[in-house]
Motif scaffolding. Structure first.
Motif, short mmCIF file in Angstrom:
data_model
loop_
_atom_site.label_atom_id
_atom_site.label_comp_id
_atom_site.label_asym_id
_atom_site.label_seq_id
_atom_site.Cartn_x
_atom_site.Cartn_y
_atom_site.Cartn_z
N ALA A 49 -5.51 -0.09 -18.03
CA ALA A 49 -4.52 -0.88 -17.28
C ALA A 49 -4.19 -2.19 -17.98
O ALA A 49 -3.08 -2.70 -17.84
N TRP A 56 2.02 2.20 -14.78
CA TRP A 56 1.56 1.72 -13.48
C TRP A 56 0.48 2.62 -12.90
O TRP A 56 -0.37 2.17 -12.12
N THR A 57 0.48 3.88 -13.29
CA THR A 57 -0.51 4.82 -12.75
C THR A 57 -1.93 4.44 -13.16
O THR A 57 -2.87 4.72 -12.41
N THR A 59 -3.09 1.39 -13.32
CA THR A 59 -3.48 0.36 -12.36
C THR A 59 -3.75 1.00 -11.00
O THR A 59 -4.69 0.61 -10.29
N SER A 60 -2.97 1.99 -10.64
CA SER A 60 -3.18 2.70 -9.38
C SER A 60 -4.53 3.42 -9.39
O SER A 60 -5.27 3.39 -8.40
N TYR A 93 -3.02 -2.90 -5.83
CA TYR A 93 -1.91 -2.19 -5.19
C TYR A 93 -0.77 -3.14 -4.84
O TYR A 93 0.40 -2.81 -5.01
N SER A 95 0.03 -5.89 -6.34
CA SER A 95 0.74 -6.29 -7.55
C SER A 95 1.72 -5.20 -7.98
O SER A 95 2.84 -5.50 -8.43
N LEU A 96 1.34 -3.95 -7.81
CA LEU A 96 2.25 -2.84 -8.13
C LEU A 96 3.44 -2.82 -7.16
O LEU A 96 4.58 -2.62 -7.58
N ARG A 97 3.15 -3.05 -5.89
CA ARG A 97 4.22 -3.10 -4.89
C ARG A 97 5.19 -4.23 -5.20
O ARG A 97 6.41 -4.05 -5.19
N ARG A 99 5.85 -5.58 -7.98
CA ARG A 99 6.63 -5.28 -9.19
C ARG A 99 7.66 -4.18 -8.94
O ARG A 99 8.46 -3.88 -9.81
N VAL A 101 7.00 -0.93 -8.45
CA VAL A 101 6.66 0.36 -9.07
C VAL A 101 5.75 1.23 -8.20
O VAL A 101 5.57 2.41 -8.49
N LEU A 102 5.19 0.66 -7.14
CA LEU A 102 4.33 1.45 -6.25
C LEU A 102 5.20 2.30 -5.34
O LEU A 102 6.08 1.77 -4.66
#
Length: 129
Positions: A49, A56-57, A59-60, A93, A95-97, A99, A101-102
């Motif tokens: 990550a 992004w996956t 990080t997920s 999660y 941070s992904l949201r 951005r 990308v979540l």
């Protein structure tokens, strides 16, 4: 296919397999081994990550591993560590949201982890089904 691409794919495979082994050990009730493997998976996913341009996956998957480790800590009634792991998963999660990308289908998971962390703060958490 260049060697760095092959290395990357191999690293993702190793992280994924390590996470699966951890989950299986958890299901079998070998909590010390499951914790060790989950911590290894976290280290592997974090390395992936943290790479520039990482998918992004990765990080997920890192967030999922922290979620899994939280559940292991609940099993041994180490609620403060469970809270810490949930907080790390929530941060990743979120941070992904933020951005964009979540997938929206995972937004609910953030709320579920927040609720579980709150229960753990009161020593009232249980492992989700």
């Amino acid at each position: 296919v260049c060697s760095s691409d092959l290395y990357y794919r191999a690293a993702v495979a190793v992280a994924s397999i390590t996470e699966r082994i951890a989950s299986q050990l958890h299901r079998m009730g070998d909590l010390p081994a499951a914790r060790h493997e989950t911590q290894q998976a976290i280290a592997l996913w974090k390395e992936l990550a943290d790479r520039p341009g990482s998918a992004w996956t990765n990080t997920s998957e890192l967030a999922d591993s922290h979620d899994e480790l939280a559940e292991l800590y609940i099993d041994v009634k180490d609620y403060p560590r469970a809270v810490s792991e949930y907080e790390q998963a929530i941060k990743l999660y979120s941070s992904l949201r933020d951005r964009g990308v979540l997938p929206k289908s995972l937004y609910e998971k953030i709320d579920e982890m927040k609720a579980q962390a709150d229960k753990c703060r009161k020593s009232a958490c249980v492992v989700p089904n």
